[in-house]
Design an enzyme around this catalytic site. Sequence first.
Site, mmCIF file in Angstrom:
data_model
loop_
_atom_site.group_PDB
_atom_site.id
_atom_site.type_symbol
_atom_site.label_atom_id
_atom_site.label_comp_id
_atom_site.label_asym_id
_atom_site.label_seq_id
_atom_site.Cartn_x
_atom_site.Cartn_y
_atom_site.Cartn_z
ATOM 1 N N HIS A 134 -18.231 17.767 9.150
ATOM 2 C CA HIS A 134 -19.600 18.699 9.522
ATOM 3 C C HIS A 134 -19.291 19.460 11.044
ATOM 4 C CE1 HIS A 134 -22.490 15.843 7.126
ATOM 5 N NE2 HIS A 134 -22.019 16.616 6.373
ATOM 6 N N ASP A 141 -28.908 23.478 -9.705
ATOM 7 C CA ASP A 141 -29.439 22.526 -10.717
ATOM 8 C C ASP A 141 -28.795 22.857 -12.153
ATOM 9 O OD1 ASP A 141 -31.202 20.807 -9.636
ATOM 10 O OD2 ASP A 141 -32.419 22.235 -9.073
ATOM 11 N N ARG A 185 -25.968 16.153 -9.042
ATOM 12 C CA ARG A 185 -25.307 16.998 -7.837
ATOM 13 C C ARG A 185 -25.346 16.178 -6.519
ATOM 14 N NH1 ARG A 185 -30.405 21.295 -6.939
ATOM 15 N NH2 ARG A 185 -29.976 21.555 -4.902
ATOM 16 N N GLU A 203 -32.694 27.353 -14.635
ATOM 17 C CA GLU A 203 -31.777 26.401 -13.869
ATOM 18 C C GLU A 203 -31.783 25.079 -14.804
ATOM 19 O OE1 GLU A 203 -33.369 24.852 -9.974
ATOM 20 O OE2 GLU A 203 -35.529 25.346 -10.693
ATOM 21 N N CYS A 225 -29.488 32.542 -6.861
ATOM 22 C CA CYS A 225 -29.832 32.113 -5.617
ATOM 23 C C CYS A 225 -29.166 30.769 -5.615
ATOM 24 C CB CYS A 225 -31.426 32.090 -5.614
ATOM 25 S SG CYS A 225 -32.254 31.183 -6.577
ATOM 26 N N ARG A 265 -37.492 28.920 -0.026
ATOM 27 C CA ARG A 265 -37.747 27.651 -0.434
ATOM 28 C C ARG A 265 -39.061 27.159 0.140
ATOM 29 N NH1 ARG A 265 -31.782 26.971 -0.690
ATOM 30 N NH2 ARG A 265 -31.149 26.123 -2.682
HETATM 31 C C1 PEP Z 1 -30.603 25.838 -7.586
HETATM 32 O O1 PEP Z 1 -31.053 24.865 -8.066
HETATM 33 O O2 PEP Z 1 -29.701 26.529 -7.704
HETATM 34 C C2 PEP Z 1 -31.640 26.358 -6.378
HETATM 35 C C3 PEP Z 1 -31.325 27.387 -5.700
HETATM 36 O O3 PEP Z 1 -32.671 25.491 -6.152
HETATM 37 P P1 PEP Z 1 -32.497 24.354 -5.068
HETATM 38 O O4 PEP Z 1 -31.145 24.097 -4.686
HETATM 39 O O5 PEP Z 1 -33.519 24.510 -4.334
HETATM 40 O O6 PEP Z 1 -32.476 23.143 -6.432
HETATM 41 MG MG MG Z 2 -32.940 23.924 -8.235
#
Ligand code: PEP
Ligand code: MG
Length: 571
Positions: free
Chosen positions: A191, A457, A467, A433, A504, A298
């Site tokens: 980190h 996702d 994940r 996703e 994204c 978000r």
């Molecule tokens: C994704 O799932 O790629 C995404 C951008 O949404 P989050 O990471 O907020 O689940």
């Molecule tokens: Mg997502």
Amino acid sequence: MKKLSGIPVSDGIAIGRVLKLKKEERAVEAYTICEEDIENEISRFTEALEKVACHVQALYESTKHKLNESEAEIFAAHLSVVEDPMIEDGVKDRIRDERMNVEQALKLTLDEIEALFAALDDEYLRERGADVRDVGGQIMDYLLGRASLDVSRLPYPCIIAAKDLTPSETMSMDFSKTLGFMTEQGGRTSHTAIISRSLEIPAVVGIGSMMEELKDEEWVILDALEGTIIINPDKGQIEFYKQKQEEYLAGKQLLAQLKDEPAMTKDHVFFELCANIGNPSDADRILNYGAEGIGLYRTEFLYMENSHFPTEEEQFTAYKVVAEKMGDKPVIIRTLDIGGDKALPYFTFEHEENPFLGWRAIRICLDQVDVLKTQLRAILRASAFGNLKIMYPMIISKEELLQANEILEACKGELRSEGTKFNPDIQVGIMVETPAAVAMSDVLANYVDFFSIGTNDLCQYTLAVDRGNVKIAGRYNPLHPAVLRSIKRVIDAAHAKGKPVGMCGEFAGDERAAELLAGFGLDEFSMTASSIPRIKKRIRDMRLEDARQTAAKVLEAETIEEVRRLIGYEK
Ligand code: PEP
Ligand code: MG
């Protein structure tokens, strides 16, 4: 003069005097307690946990304006360490069953957990042991009544040398006087490395034993391009590295100058580079990196940081700020994506066996229509002040999409009859996703204005790899041919209907994948703002024709290894 070497983790060259951060050895006494003291020891421990949780929260509050998303996650990781039952139960069990004093119980528990992390093969995961060390150290400091080092007041501009730096120490640092970091321990994904990169402070870690040989105020050259450290350099070396430093800074400036240049390939094809944000205040920062819009806002942070569901007025204010700051640049606002690993402090989620496959995102919003209506009304009202678009997360079917759109139309009707201004033609898209959305992308494309691929996702659902599960993190890889074929399928399906496709998820900001994604035909890349200049450079250096050829070969690849080879993606 003496030379050392280590792992360069944050680019740059620093020339300056050393300041050593020495930590007091923490003497942990070990003794047996009597039965009457058990509850007392446990309550000392609970108090220490609470204090550290407050401290982590406070540090986050005071530094969050400087943080991007992945750094903010460090604090979330620290809070989860504080709440981790492995620590809590480990300590309490030792106090109760083995009658240990709390300090000894904590020490043994932390040693045990650290050993578990240290034994892992994956470097990234091994580094997560640093979170346990950081937070565990803070709990121990509190129990032993020792104040942590005050790094917020540095005596002179310096290169900080330490055995290891915890993220909390790094974040508390007086940055105006910090020229660089050099540490004996640590790796690329620690980190501290992440934070120093984002603060653009040169850093070399994993140098090995050096603290003994260093003296405070000694001159040091820290070459964090090569990972070289020169202690007590001679005049010639200082001259040489000053020159190198100037060249490096000139190159960096060149990258910054790309800010206002288009993301255009050598054969004149344009791509749109946007930023992901979590808070309205992020909007200023992203423009400095040349973001052409916001590909993902978000909104869940607005909900998570509140003590109640944010009202329409509160949401309207937040969205309007972003709309106005971005002017005519597009802003894609994602409707509430809660559930899974994201909880709300004021809302009880029933226990679920598989929260990521459970009641989350659009599923909650379609069940709790008022929650969605409040948000959609706020977005619509704010759409009168900028170029806003709406995006639904986690869609798996046409029915869900149409149902959400019906609610949107009802909101428009209400606002119309109230005489409130909004953009009636506001664009509506979905996040792709889920594998279901991929398979149905040709159908869904008929009912949207755009797609945005959420690879974070999509990767976990396509590969059936959680994940967030450290045990299987090595299997989580967007370069898996199954994920790449899905991405290509979605892009083709949308383009067949004349609809644009963005991305994204984190993959969009991975410069080693930029050519591949461009070759697949992705229209818009949305990422952490600080990645934009590097992706732009990649795009400006490529020819789309070549990218397409590479992409075609990648679609034939049978393994991740083959994909890596084809796109020149080192591990
Ligand atoms: C994704 O799932 O790629 C995404 C951008 O949404 P989050 O990471 O907020 O689940
Ligand atoms: Mg997502």
